[in-house]
Design a protein around this motif. Structure first.
Motif, PDB file in Angstrom:
ATOM      1  N   TYR A  48       0.832  -1.201   0.000  1.00 15.49           N
ATOM      2  CA  TYR A  48       0.000   0.000   0.000  1.00 15.49           C
ATOM      3  C   TYR A  48       0.868   1.254   0.000  1.00 15.49           C
ATOM      4  O   TYR A  48       0.642   2.190  -0.785  1.00 15.49           O
ATOM      5  CB  TYR A  48      -0.920  -0.013   1.219  1.00 15.49           C
ATOM      6  N   ILE A  49       1.856   1.284   0.877  1.00 17.11           N
ATOM      7  CA  ILE A  49       2.700   2.484   0.990  1.00 17.11           C
ATOM      8  C   ILE A  49       3.567   2.637  -0.253  1.00 17.11           C
ATOM      9  O   ILE A  49       3.711   3.738  -0.796  1.00 17.11           O
ATOM     10  CB  ILE A  49       3.562   2.423   2.257  1.00 17.11           C
ATOM     11  N   ARG A  50       4.152   1.537  -0.727  1.00 13.79           N
ATOM     12  CA  ARG A  50       4.999   1.625  -1.917  1.00 13.79           C
ATOM     13  C   ARG A  50       4.190   2.063  -3.130  1.00 13.79           C
ATOM     14  O   ARG A  50       4.647   2.885  -3.931  1.00 13.79           O
ATOM     15  CB  ARG A  50       5.709   0.296  -2.195  1.00 13.79           C
ATOM     16  N   SER A  51       2.975   1.533  -3.262  1.00 14.47           N
ATOM     17  CA  SER A  51       2.111   1.974  -4.354  1.00 14.47           C
ATOM     18  C   SER A  51       1.811   3.466  -4.243  1.00 14.47           C
ATOM     19  O   SER A  51       1.774   4.182  -5.253  1.00 14.47           O
ATOM     20  CB  SER A  51       0.806   1.178  -4.333  1.00 14.47           C
ATOM     21  N   GLY A  52       1.628   3.952  -3.010  1.00  7.66           N
ATOM     22  CA  GLY A  52       1.392   5.382  -2.816  1.00  7.66           C
ATOM     23  C   GLY A  52       2.575   6.225  -3.241  1.00  7.66           C
ATOM     24  O   GLY A  52       2.401   7.323  -3.790  1.00  7.66           O
ATOM     25  N   LEU A  53       3.779   5.732  -3.002  1.00  6.61           N
ATOM     26  CA  LEU A  53       4.980   6.437  -3.457  1.00  6.61           C
ATOM     27  C   LEU A  53       5.053   6.441  -4.979  1.00  6.61           C
ATOM     28  O   LEU A  53       5.281   7.487  -5.607  1.00  6.61           O
ATOM     29  CB  LEU A  53       6.226   5.771  -2.871  1.00  6.61           C
ATOM     30  N   ILE A  54       4.859   5.283  -5.579  1.00  7.96           N
ATOM     31  CA  ILE A  54       4.985   5.147  -7.028  1.00  7.96           C
ATOM     32  C   ILE A  54       3.921   5.975  -7.749  1.00  7.96           C
ATOM     33  O   ILE A  54       4.216   6.622  -8.760  1.00  7.96           O
ATOM     34  CB  ILE A  54       4.881   3.666  -7.425  1.00  7.96           C
ATOM     35  N   ARG A  55       2.704   5.991  -7.217  1.00  6.92           N
ATOM     36  CA  ARG A  55       1.590   6.661  -7.884  1.00  6.92           C
ATOM     37  C   ARG A  55       1.391   8.089  -7.379  1.00  6.92           C
ATOM     38  O   ARG A  55       0.351   8.702  -7.598  1.00  6.92           O
ATOM     39  CB  ARG A  55       0.316   5.837  -7.728  1.00  6.92           C
ATOM     40  N   SER A  56       2.424   8.637  -6.722  1.00  9.16           N
ATOM     41  CA  SER A  56       2.480  10.063  -6.357  1.00  9.16           C
ATOM     42  C   SER A  56       1.444  10.469  -5.316  1.00  9.16           C
ATOM     43  O   SER A  56       1.026  11.628  -5.262  1.00  9.16           O
ATOM     44  CB  SER A  56       2.336  10.952  -7.605  1.00  9.16           C
ATOM     45  N   ARG A  57       1.047   9.522  -4.456  1.00  8.89           N
ATOM     46  CA  ARG A  57       0.151   9.896  -3.364  1.00  8.89           C
ATOM     47  C   ARG A  57       0.907  10.661  -2.280  1.00  8.89           C
ATOM     48  O   ARG A  57       0.322  11.444  -1.523  1.00  8.89           O
ATOM     49  CB  ARG A  57      -0.506   8.640  -2.780  1.00  8.89           C
ATOM     50  N   TYR A  58       2.204  10.422  -2.194  1.00 13.95           N
ATOM     51  CA  TYR A  58       3.051  11.116  -1.219  1.00 13.95           C
ATOM     52  C   TYR A  58       4.044  11.997  -1.962  1.00 13.95           C
ATOM     53  O   TYR A  58       4.543  11.619  -3.024  1.00 13.95           O
ATOM     54  CB  TYR A  58       3.813  10.110  -0.355  1.00 13.95           C
ATOM     55  N   ARG A  59       4.354  13.138  -1.399  1.00 16.39           N
ATOM     56  CA  ARG A  59       5.261  14.079  -2.047  1.00 16.39           C
ATOM     57  C   ARG A  59       6.605  14.111  -1.310  1.00 16.39           C
ATOM     58  O   ARG A  59       6.703  13.685  -0.149  1.00 16.39           O
ATOM     59  CB  ARG A  59       4.658  15.477  -2.099  1.00 16.39           C
ATOM     60  N   THR A  78       2.295  -2.331  14.544  1.00 17.88           N
ATOM     61  CA  THR A  78       3.448  -3.214  14.315  1.00 17.88           C
ATOM     62  C   THR A  78       3.680  -3.554  12.847  1.00 17.88           C
ATOM     63  O   THR A  78       4.792  -3.361  12.339  1.00 17.88           O
ATOM     64  CB  THR A  78       3.322  -4.490  15.156  1.00 17.88           C
ATOM     65  N   PRO A  79       2.687  -4.070  12.096  1.00 19.72           N
ATOM     66  CA  PRO A  79       2.966  -4.379  10.690  1.00 19.72           C
ATOM     67  C   PRO A  79       3.262  -3.144   9.850  1.00 19.72           C
ATOM     68  O   PRO A  79       4.038  -3.201   8.887  1.00 19.72           O
ATOM     69  CB  PRO A  79       1.692  -5.087  10.216  1.00 19.72           C
ATOM     70  N   VAL A  80       2.679  -2.027  10.217  1.00 19.93           N
ATOM     71  CA  VAL A  80       2.946  -0.795   9.469  1.00 19.93           C
ATOM     72  C   VAL A  80       4.375  -0.328   9.736  1.00 19.93           C
ATOM     73  O   VAL A  80       5.080   0.118   8.824  1.00 19.93           O
ATOM     74  CB  VAL A  80       1.923   0.301   9.848  1.00 19.93           C
ATOM     75  N   ARG A  81       4.820  -0.427  10.985  1.00 22.14           N
ATOM     76  CA  ARG A  81       6.208  -0.081  11.313  1.00 22.14           C
ATOM     77  C   ARG A  81       7.178  -0.960  10.514  1.00 22.14           C
ATOM     78  O   ARG A  81       8.171  -0.476   9.962  1.00 22.14           O
ATOM     79  CB  ARG A  81       6.464  -0.249  12.807  1.00 22.14           C
ATOM     80  N   GLU A  82       6.885  -2.254  10.436  1.00 24.84           N
ATOM     81  CA  GLU A  82       7.746  -3.165   9.671  1.00 24.84           C
ATOM     82  C   GLU A  82       7.783  -2.768   8.196  1.00 24.84           C
ATOM     83  O   GLU A  82       8.846  -2.805   7.562  1.00 24.84           O
ATOM     84  CB  GLU A  82       7.244  -4.598   9.820  1.00 24.84           C
ATOM     85  N   ALA A  83       6.640  -2.388   7.648  1.00 23.58           N
ATOM     86  CA  ALA A  83       6.588  -1.974   6.248  1.00 23.58           C
ATOM     87  C   ALA A  83       7.408  -0.708   6.018  1.00 23.58           C
ATOM     88  O   ALA A  83       8.159  -0.602   5.039  1.00 23.58           O
ATOM     89  CB  ALA A  83       5.132  -1.747   5.828  1.00 23.58           C
ATOM     90  N   LEU A  84       7.285   0.245   6.920  1.00 19.30           N
ATOM     91  CA  LEU A  84       8.035   1.495   6.786  1.00 19.30           C
ATOM     92  C   LEU A  84       9.539   1.235   6.866  1.00 19.30           C
ATOM     93  O   LEU A  84      10.318   1.789   6.069  1.00 19.30           O
ATOM     94  CB  LEU A  84       7.612   2.484   7.866  1.00 19.30           C
ATOM     95  N   LEU A  85       9.948   0.387   7.805  1.00 23.46           N
ATOM     96  CA  LEU A  85      11.380   0.093   7.945  1.00 23.46           C
ATOM     97  C   LEU A  85      11.911  -0.658   6.724  1.00 23.46           C
ATOM     98  O   LEU A  85      13.064  -0.464   6.326  1.00 23.46           O
ATOM     99  CB  LEU A  85      11.631  -0.708   9.222  1.00 23.46           C
TER     100      LEU A  85
END
Length: 256
Positions: A48-59, A78-85
């Motif tokens: 979800y987060i990587r897709s947001g980066l790729i599709r310009s959801r985050y600047r 916990t799973p979100v922290r793991e994804a971010l790291l």
């Protein structure tokens, strides 16, 4: 059955050996299921987060704060922290001095490095795609480009950036070079926030001048790797001419 007595180290006496084995197996299965579920949630958050980066959801420069992001995803932290790291380890995100994930800043020099890497990797993929693309794949690619063009006509900046990323993601898939495509996909996690940074539509093209995507699709239909590569380079240079002037000027005097 005799009452079980726990030893200080956790062992039990008075429990038949078969019963202890069954309990151990059940505990092992339960622990394995819990671990598998946690990994699945972490993988979902990562995608979800990587897709947001790729599709310009985050600047560029945006903070991805753990608890609000977890609430957005309906997950525990916990799973979100793991994804971010994981994304930090892939250099798609940084950690600031408060240990908060942040979309990395970018200088003109790093932008040019990303641009060169993108052209190199995507050229390899385009050349392979030109030799093997099927009519069905090219029709689907044309549909993605049409959605992108419709977003441009509406001046829908979010859908323009997402549609452009989807177009290039499909190009990478068509090449059937999964290792190269995955490297490019990771690079797009740095490219996407640049389009979000722009927050403007790209410069209008003169009437009658086709978009590089149109030329690229035509070259793929003709199974012409050289023409496809030229169209890709034109597309990347077009994006560069639009985005680079919007970047900080810290090293504007450096050369490519």
């Amino acid at each position: 059955m005799p009452r079980a007595v726990a030893w200080p180290d956790g062992r039990e006496t008075g429990v038949p050996a078969g019963e202890k084995g069954r309990r151990g197996a059940e505990a092992g299965r339960s622990a394995h299921a819990a671990e598998s579920g946690r990994r699945a949630l972490s993988a979902d958050a990562y995608e979800y987060i990587r897709s947001g980066l790729i599709r310009s959801r985050y600047r560029v420069g945006q903070r991805l704060v753990l608890r609000p992001l977890a609430a957005e995803l309906g997950l525990s932290p916990t799973p979100v922290r793991e994804a971010l790291l994981r994304l930090v380890s892939e250099q798609a995100l940084d950690l600031n001095d408060r240990n908060t994930a942040v979309v990395p800043d970018i200088t003109p020099a790093s932008f040019r490095e990303i641009h060169r890497l993108r052209v190199d990797l995507e050229s390899r993929l385009i050349q392979a795609a030109a030799l093997r693309a099927t009519p069905e794949e090219l029709d689907a690619l044309s549909d993605l480009h049409e959605r992108f063009q419709q977003a441009c006509a509406r001046q829908d900046e979010g859908m323009m950036a997402a549609g452009n990323a989807d177009f290039h993601a499909m190009l990478a898939t068509m090449a059937d070079l999964p290792l190269t495509a995955n490297i490019l996909h990771n690079l797009w996690a740095r490219i996407g926030p640049l389009y979000a940074l722009a927050r403007t539509a790209p410069p209008a093209r003169p009437p009658g001048v086709p978009h590089p995507h149109d030329e690229l699709i035509a070259a793929l239909r003709a199974h012409d790797p050289d023409a496809a590569t030229r169209a890709l380079i034109a597309d990347a240079d077009y994006a560069r001419s639009w985005i680079e002037p919007l970047l900080p000027l810290a090293d504007a005097g450096s050369t490519v």
